[in-house]
Structure formats: structure tokens, C-alpha cells
Write a protein that holds these residues in place. Structure first.
Motif, PDB file in Angstrom:
ATOM      1  N   ARG A  70       0.841  -1.200   0.000  1.00 44.15           N
ATOM      2  CA  ARG A  70       0.000   0.000   0.000  1.00 44.15           C
ATOM      3  C   ARG A  70       0.878   1.253   0.000  1.00 44.15           C
ATOM      4  NH1 ARG A  70      -1.254  -0.416   4.767  1.00 44.15           N
ATOM      5  NH2 ARG A  70      -0.238  -2.412   5.139  1.00 44.15           N
ATOM      6  N   GLU A  71       0.917   1.926  -1.117  1.00 42.94           N
ATOM      7  CA  GLU A  71       1.781   3.105  -1.249  1.00 42.94           C
ATOM      8  C   GLU A  71       1.340   4.211  -0.291  1.00 42.94           C
ATOM      9  OE1 GLU A  71       2.362   6.377  -4.707  1.00 42.94           O
ATOM     10  OE2 GLU A  71       2.860   4.295  -5.296  1.00 42.94           O
ATOM     11  N   GLN A  72       2.306   4.789   0.393  1.00 45.08           N
ATOM     12  CA  GLN A  72       2.041   5.852   1.359  1.00 45.08           C
ATOM     13  C   GLN A  72       2.418   7.217   0.773  1.00 45.08           C
ATOM     14  OE1 GLN A  72       0.683   4.835   4.586  1.00 45.08           O
ATOM     15  NE2 GLN A  72       0.468   3.037   3.261  1.00 45.08           N
ATOM     16  N   GLN A  73       1.963   8.260   1.439  1.00 39.97           N
ATOM     17  CA  GLN A  73       2.239   9.613   0.971  1.00 39.97           C
ATOM     18  C   GLN A  73       3.703   9.986   1.248  1.00 39.97           C
ATOM     19  OE1 GLN A  73      -0.046  11.434  -0.753  1.00 39.97           O
ATOM     20  NE2 GLN A  73      -1.234   9.525  -0.592  1.00 39.97           N
ATOM     21  N   PRO A  74       4.253  10.926   0.486  1.00 39.54           N
ATOM     22  CA  PRO A  74       5.671  11.294   0.662  1.00 39.54           C
ATOM     23  C   PRO A  74       5.972  12.019   1.971  1.00 39.54           C
ATOM     24  CG  PRO A  74       4.622  12.673  -1.006  1.00 39.54           C
ATOM     25  CD  PRO A  74       3.651  11.586  -0.686  1.00 39.54           C
ATOM     26  N   ASP A  75       4.947  12.361   2.766  1.00 39.76           N
ATOM     27  CA  ASP A  75       5.195  12.982   4.070  1.00 39.76           C
ATOM     28  C   ASP A  75       4.841  12.045   5.232  1.00 39.76           C
ATOM     29  OD1 ASP A  75       2.484  12.988   3.629  1.00 39.76           O
ATOM     30  OD2 ASP A  75       2.156  15.043   4.334  1.00 39.76           O
ATOM     31  N   GLU A  76       4.603  10.760   4.935  1.00 39.34           N
ATOM     32  CA  GLU A  76       4.277   9.800   5.987  1.00 39.34           C
ATOM     33  C   GLU A  76       5.505   8.959   6.328  1.00 39.34           C
ATOM     34  OE1 GLU A  76       0.014   8.011   5.975  1.00 39.34           O
ATOM     35  OE2 GLU A  76       0.609   8.129   3.876  1.00 39.34           O
ATOM     36  N   ASN A  77       5.991   9.076   7.580  1.00 39.73           N
ATOM     37  CA  ASN A  77       7.083   8.198   7.985  1.00 39.73           C
ATOM     38  C   ASN A  77       6.581   6.755   7.968  1.00 39.73           C
ATOM     39  OD1 ASN A  77       5.564   9.120  10.471  1.00 39.73           O
ATOM     40  ND2 ASN A  77       6.867   7.572  11.447  1.00 39.73           N
ATOM     41  N   CYS A  78       7.289   5.906   7.250  1.00 41.98           N
ATOM     42  CA  CYS A  78       6.840   4.533   7.068  1.00 41.98           C
ATOM     43  C   CYS A  78       8.041   3.662   6.745  1.00 41.98           C
ATOM     44  CB  CYS A  78       5.818   4.450   5.934  1.00 41.98           C
ATOM     45  SG  CYS A  78       5.328   2.758   5.487  1.00 41.98           S
ATOM     46  N   VAL A  79       8.194   2.568   7.484  1.00 36.68           N
ATOM     47  CA  VAL A  79       9.289   1.628   7.252  1.00 36.68           C
ATOM     48  C   VAL A  79       9.024   0.395   8.113  1.00 36.68           C
ATOM     49  CG1 VAL A  79      10.843   2.382   9.120  1.00 36.68           C
ATOM     50  CG2 VAL A  79      11.815   1.552   6.953  1.00 36.68           C
ATOM     51  N   ALA A  80       9.666  -0.712   7.803  1.00 38.44           N
ATOM     52  CA  ALA A  80       9.504  -1.938   8.589  1.00 38.44           C
ATOM     53  C   ALA A  80       9.920  -1.699  10.039  1.00 38.44           C
ATOM     54  CB  ALA A  80      10.345  -3.064   7.984  1.00 38.44           C
ATOM     55  N   HIS A  81       9.078  -2.165  10.991  1.00 35.90           N
ATOM     56  CA  HIS A  81       9.414  -1.982  12.401  1.00 35.90           C
ATOM     57  C   HIS A  81       9.089  -3.248  13.188  1.00 35.90           C
ATOM     58  CE1 HIS A  81       9.976   0.894  15.985  1.00 35.90           C
ATOM     59  NE2 HIS A  81      11.091   0.880  15.278  1.00 35.90           N
ATOM     60  N   ASN A  82       8.557  -3.138  14.407  1.00 35.45           N
ATOM     61  CA  ASN A  82       8.493  -4.266  15.344  1.00 35.45           C
ATOM     62  C   ASN A  82       7.291  -5.173  15.096  1.00 35.45           C
ATOM     63  OD1 ASN A  82      10.748  -3.236  16.699  1.00 35.45           O
ATOM     64  ND2 ASN A  82       9.481  -1.998  18.064  1.00 35.45           N
ATOM     65  N   GLY A  83       7.517  -6.490  15.219  1.00 42.38           N
ATOM     66  CA  GLY A  83       6.436  -7.443  15.034  1.00 42.38           C
ATOM     67  C   GLY A  83       6.672  -8.741  15.775  1.00 42.38           C
ATOM     68  N   SER A  84       5.713  -9.664  15.649  1.00 44.61           N
ATOM     69  CA  SER A  84       5.823 -10.962  16.320  1.00 44.61           C
ATOM     70  C   SER A  84       5.038 -12.006  15.548  1.00 44.61           C
ATOM     71  CB  SER A  84       5.295 -10.887  17.756  1.00 44.61           C
ATOM     72  OG  SER A  84       3.876 -10.784  17.771  1.00 44.61           O
ATOM     73  N   LEU A  85       5.304 -13.265  15.868  1.00 40.41           N
ATOM     74  CA  LEU A  85       4.627 -14.381  15.205  1.00 40.41           C
ATOM     75  C   LEU A  85       3.189 -14.531  15.672  1.00 40.41           C
ATOM     76  CD1 LEU A  85       7.108 -17.407  15.217  1.00 40.41           C
ATOM     77  CD2 LEU A  85       6.560 -15.885  13.308  1.00 40.41           C
ATOM     78  N   LEU A  86       2.349 -15.072  14.778  1.00 42.10           N
ATOM     79  CA  LEU A  86       1.062 -15.631  15.152  1.00 42.10           C
ATOM     80  C   LEU A  86       1.259 -17.134  15.291  1.00 42.10           C
ATOM     81  CD1 LEU A  86       0.171 -12.857  13.892  1.00 42.10           C
ATOM     82  CD2 LEU A  86      -1.957 -14.004  13.230  1.00 42.10           C
ATOM     83  N   PRO A  87       0.729 -17.746  16.351  1.00 47.61           N
ATOM     84  CA  PRO A  87       0.949 -19.181  16.579  1.00 47.61           C
ATOM     85  C   PRO A  87       0.049 -20.050  15.712  1.00 47.61           C
ATOM     86  CG  PRO A  87      -0.364 -18.262  18.355  1.00 47.61           C
ATOM     87  CD  PRO A  87       0.021 -17.107  17.479  1.00 47.61           C
ATOM     88  N   VAL A  88       0.339 -20.084  14.411  1.00 52.42           N
ATOM     89  CA  VAL A  88      -0.445 -20.859  13.455  1.00 52.42           C
ATOM     90  C   VAL A  88       0.322 -22.123  13.095  1.00 52.42           C
ATOM     91  CG1 VAL A  88      -1.559 -20.875  11.205  1.00 52.42           C
ATOM     92  CG2 VAL A  88      -1.461 -18.746  12.526  1.00 52.42           C
ATOM     93  N   PRO A  89      -0.163 -23.295  13.465  1.00 57.49           N
ATOM     94  CA  PRO A  89       0.574 -24.536  13.182  1.00 57.49           C
ATOM     95  C   PRO A  89       0.830 -24.721  11.684  1.00 57.49           C
ATOM     96  CG  PRO A  89      -1.197 -24.952  14.750  1.00 57.49           C
ATOM     97  CD  PRO A  89      -1.393 -23.560  14.241  1.00 57.49           C
ATOM     98  N   GLY A  90       2.063 -25.045  11.355  1.00 58.01           N
ATOM     99  CA  GLY A  90       2.415 -25.342   9.978  1.00 58.01           C
ATOM    100  C   GLY A  90       2.567 -24.148   9.075  1.00 58.01           C
ATOM    101  N   LYS A  91       2.385 -22.940   9.593  1.00 58.64           N
ATOM    102  CA  LYS A  91       2.507 -21.730   8.790  1.00 58.64           C
ATOM    103  C   LYS A  91       3.465 -20.752   9.466  1.00 58.64           C
ATOM    104  CE  LYS A  91      -0.628 -22.790   5.669  1.00 58.64           C
ATOM    105  NZ  LYS A  91      -0.309 -22.958   4.229  1.00 58.64           N
ATOM    106  N   ASP A  92       4.063 -19.881   8.658  1.00 60.07           N
ATOM    107  CA  ASP A  92       4.919 -18.811   9.169  1.00 60.07           C
ATOM    108  C   ASP A  92       4.225 -17.489   8.901  1.00 60.07           C
ATOM    109  OD1 ASP A  92       6.878 -20.705   9.867  1.00 60.07           O
ATOM    110  OD2 ASP A  92       7.761 -20.618   7.857  1.00 60.07           O
ATOM    111  N   ILE A  93       3.563 -16.959   9.932  1.00 62.86           N
ATOM    112  CA  ILE A  93       2.766 -15.736   9.799  1.00 62.86           C
ATOM    113  C   ILE A  93       3.142 -14.804  10.936  1.00 62.86           C
ATOM    114  CG2 ILE A  93       0.441 -14.766   9.783  1.00 62.86           C
ATOM    115  CD1 ILE A  93      -0.553 -17.434   8.674  1.00 62.86           C
TER     116      ILE A  93
END
Length: 463
Positions: A352-375
């Protein structure tokens, strides 16, 4: 985040029993894949300027309140224990009762300024990172200059046995302060360790001398937290001289696997932490073509993959706009073979493309405990909250999202973590958001309940 914004026992202010306003938003129709998961571009305005995919519901919002509602009282990281969420803030931290995720209730708000107050909990202990020099370790200490004598920065320790009245216990100074820290349980319950990460060196500084190519490891006796102390300062690289940035930004530990993945600005580092006090570097990986600031890492459940994030622009720049390449300010998915060797597979960036004045970059996250999947779920500042499936390491994809419209200045989701059926997002200026994802792909995660979550201290989920 790296920021130049600078922000105690004598004057510990606690506000208790504050109510909150729920802000539910029903999902709207959006296109779906054959599995029922929302496509990357699916979304509709829910209420006001909130947008989300059809499978994500905005359950509640807790706006900032005094004393943590000043102009630079930014919301930061999150930790969880039982029915409580702990939310860091540049001016202190809050404790929320989330036994009913639709109606979070503030149990206490503690005024204790110290950039950036990265937070973790273990038993009755709570830890805060301070990465800007202050006149002393207590909450009443004033902001100090890097070159000033007596400048203090490091880790503050609180007793939160009574969550309505957190109590300052002790503090430990660390070189270059503590930008973030990672809680690593000891081999028994008598000790916990904090792996302290920070950038440096800073010229002519009394708190951050050169070279700075290390992390600090603090040992905390659980029965005597006042006895906490630095027990080792392992060097992880040959950098960190007068002219180069050293140290690490963040470390994610997987104690059950005796592994840790460190994001150390210029590279990613895989470590063996079987000896908690003396971690051993197994491998360095670099990506000079696409990565700028190695920011954080997340293992998948069986520790066969690692997702590293690049915080291009330090969290204050717009890197999700049309002018930034899709592999910059993104995630990189690495295979981790049985021989404990990292190999690059694919990249992910929110579509989803953001506006040129919106600070946006990959940051903090965690796993969802879904068996057999990496989410996993992940924050993207003003890019919002993204749920990403990286089961296919070569082709990771977004399966759900939530975001607000642009705000003036720096804003958006600092951290977004999955905990016992809901996603909790710490928004820099808007407070605590509670989200829910309802999707055939992720619904199995709702069956998993854990007692404590520090996202940078991974635990295994049943498969």
C-alpha cells in the motif's frame, strides 16, 4: 527507532484507575483469495480515516492520557503478562488490564521520562531502556548532555507485583545507554539476563566512548533485583571505531533453541546463546544493495527462518512512497539451515503506497501461533499494521492490514504484537489500539494461550 529527541525514585507519579474509550469499527467487504485471506490491496474506510482489510476489525482504542500525553510523549514498545499489557512511552509507561480486549482499562500510568523506554516484563519485574543521558537513574532525574559529568543511561528496574503501584527498585548503567534490550531467561529461575543494545560511539562523550562494537549483558538475580549488574560486554564485530557506527539496534533471542539474531545496523548476526553470559557469533550477513539500518529480527516457530527488518531513514522518513525501491525499508526473509547458516530468500514490503510525508518503514512485530505456517504481524509506523505470511520464503505476502490516514509529524504504529487472540498496536500519538483478525488462515492461532510475551524473547508454540 533512532531519534534525536531527548526526553525516578524521588518523584514517581502514578495515575491509577483511568477509564478508556472503546473505538470499534466493523469490517467492510473486500476481495479475498481462494483461502479466504484478504488480498494485499483490499481495504475500505471503516470510520474516520481508518482503513483496514475485510478480515481485520478495529476492536478498541485507548487514547493518550495524563501524565503521558505531552507533545513528546510517544508510545513505544509493548510487553504482556496474564491479563495485562505494558506499554512503553518516552515519558514513562502504562499498565492496562486487557482481560476484555474490547474494553482495555488503565491500571496505572507511571511518569518516568527516558528515551525510549523500551519495555519487558518477567515475573514481578519490569525493565525499561534509557538511551539519552540523564542526571541520575531515578525517575526525577533531569535530561543531561552527552558530555556532562555524571550523565547516566542504561536500564531501570521496577517491581510490578502491585500493578496499580509500580515501584522503582534499581538501575544499571551501560555504555552508550540502552536503546533496546532483550530479556533472556537463565538456565534456572534464579536469574534473568538483559542483552542491551545501543548505537555508538559518540565523540567526547562520557557515557558512550569509542570503540563501541559490543553489547552489554546484565545479570538480574530474580530474588534480589537491586543486585543487578553488568557481567559481560561481548564484542560482536570489529567495527565501532571513532568514525563508524557500532553496537546493535535490537536482538531477538530464542532461548529454547539457544539462538539469537542480532540486528546490528550494518549487518545481521546469528549467535549461539547456550552460554548466556558469553554468546558466540556464528555468522554475519550483509545486504549492501538493499539494507540500510538492520533494525530487528523474528524467527519462525521452528527456527528455520529469520525475518530481518531494515529501518531505512531511522523511522522518521517516508520510505513506503513511490520514490523508494520496493526492497528498501523492507523485510528480508532468510533460511536458517540445520547447519545454522543464514541464506537470503526473499523480500517483503507493504503493497500500500504511502504519501511522501508519511514516515513509514519496517518496524516491530511478532509471530502468530499458526501450526504449519509462518505468519507474523508487524508495525510500519504510518504504514499501519500488516499481517504477513512468509511460509513461502521466496514470496512473502500481506494477508491483512490496518492503518490510519496521515498525521502531522512522526506517527503511526511503533510495535504490533499478537497476544492471546488479539493484535495490540502501540501508536506513537494515538495510544493503544486493539485489533482482531478473523481468517481461515490465522484462526488456529486463537486456540493458543500464553502467560507472558516479550516479543524479542521468542517461545515455541505447539504445532
Amino acid at each position: 527507532m533512532r531519534s534525536s529527541v531527548a526526553f525516578g525514585l524521588a518523584a514517581l507519579l502514578v495515575v491509577t484507575g483511568c477509564g478508556v474509550d472503546a473505538e470499534p469499527a466493523a469490517p467492510r467487504a473486500a476481495s479475498t483469495t481462494a483461502t479466504g485471506s484478504a488480498t494485499a490491496s483490499a481495504g475500505a474506510t471503516a470510520s474516520g480515516d481508518v482503513t483496514h482489510s475485510a478480515n481485520v476489525t478495529h476492536v478498541a482504542n485507548v487514547p493518550p492520557q495524563a501524565p503521558l500525553d505531552g507533545p513528546q510523549a510517544w508510545g513505544t514498545d509493548l510487553a504482556f503478562q496474564g491479563d495485562h499489557a505494558f506499554v512503553g512511552n518516552y515519558d514513562g509507561f502504562s499498565v492496562f488490564d486487557v482481560s476484555d480486549p474490547a474494553k482495555p482499562t488503565a491500571v496505572s500510568r507511571v511518569l518516568c521520562p527516558g528515551e525510549q523506554n523500551d519495555i519487558s516484563v518477567s515475573g514481578n519485574l519490569l525493565f525499561l531502556s534509557v538511551d539519552s543521558p540523564r542526571s541520575g537513574p531515578d525517575c526525577a532525574a533531569e535530561s543531561g548532555s552527552n558530555g556532562g559529568r555524571g550523565g547516566w543511561e542504561g536500564i531501570r528496574i521496577f517491581d510490578v507485583a502491585d500493578k496499580a503501584h509500580p515501584r522503582f527498585v534499581s538501575a544499571v548503567r551501560t555504555d552508550c545507554g540502552s536503546h533496546t534490550h532483550t530479556l533472556v531467561p537463565g538456565k534456572d529461575d534464579k536469574k534473568v539476563y538483559l542483552y542491551v543494545s545501543s548505537p555508538g560511539p559518540e565523540p567526547e562523550s562520557t557515557t558512550c566512548p569509542a570503540p563501541h562494537n559490543k553489547i552489554s549483558i546484565i545479570e538480574v538475580p530474580t530474588a534480589d533485583p537491586a543486585g543487578a549488574k553488568v557481567v559481560s560486554e561481548p564484542a560482536l564485530s570489529e567495527g565501532g571505531g571513532e568514525d563508524g557506527l557500532g553496537g546493535c539496534h535490537d536482538i531477538t533471542a530464542y532461548p529454547e533453541k539457544d539462538l539469537a539474531a542480532a540486528a546490528c545496523f550494518g549487518d545481521g548476526i546469528l549467535m549461539d546463546i547456550s552460554d548466556r553470559v558469553h554468546p558466540k557469533v556464528l555468522q554475519h550477513v550483509r545486504d549492501e544493495e538493499n539494507f540500510s539500518i538492520w533494525h530487528s529480527a523474528t524467527f519462525n516457530n521452528d527456527a528455520t527462518k529469520v525475518v530481518f527488518g531494515d529501518e531505512l531513514g531511522g523511522g522518521v522518513s517516508a520510505t513506503c512512497d513511490s520514490g523508494t525501491p520496493k526492497n528498501h525499508g523492507a523485510d528480508a526473509v532468510y533460511d536458517l539451515s540445520e547447519g545454522r547458516a543464514l541464506r537470503l530468500r526473499g523480500y517483503f514490503k507493504i503493497p500500500r503506497e504511502q504519501q511522501p510525508d508519511e514516515n513509514c518503514v519496517a518496524h516491530n512485530g511478532s509471530l502468530l501461533p499458526v501450526p504449519g505456517k509462518d505468519i507474523m504481524v508487524q508495525s510500519w509506523y504510518q504504514g499501519g499494521v500488516s499481517i504477513l505470511d512468509f511460509t513461502d520464503a521466496d514470496n512473502p505476502r500481506e494477508i491483512g492490514f490496518f492503518e490510519r490516514g496521515p498525521v502531522d509529524g512522526v506517527g503511526g504504529s511503533w510495535s504490533a504484537y499478537y497476544y492471546n487472540g488479539h493484535i495490540y498496536s502501540s501508536d506513537i500519538t494515538k495510544g493503544l489500539d486493539v485489533l482482531r483478525i478473523d481468517d481461515p488462515l490465522t484462526d488456529p492461532a486463537k486456540k493458543v494461550t500464553i502467560k507472558e510475551l516479550n516479543a524479542q524473547t521468542q517461545v515455541s508454540y505447539p504445532q
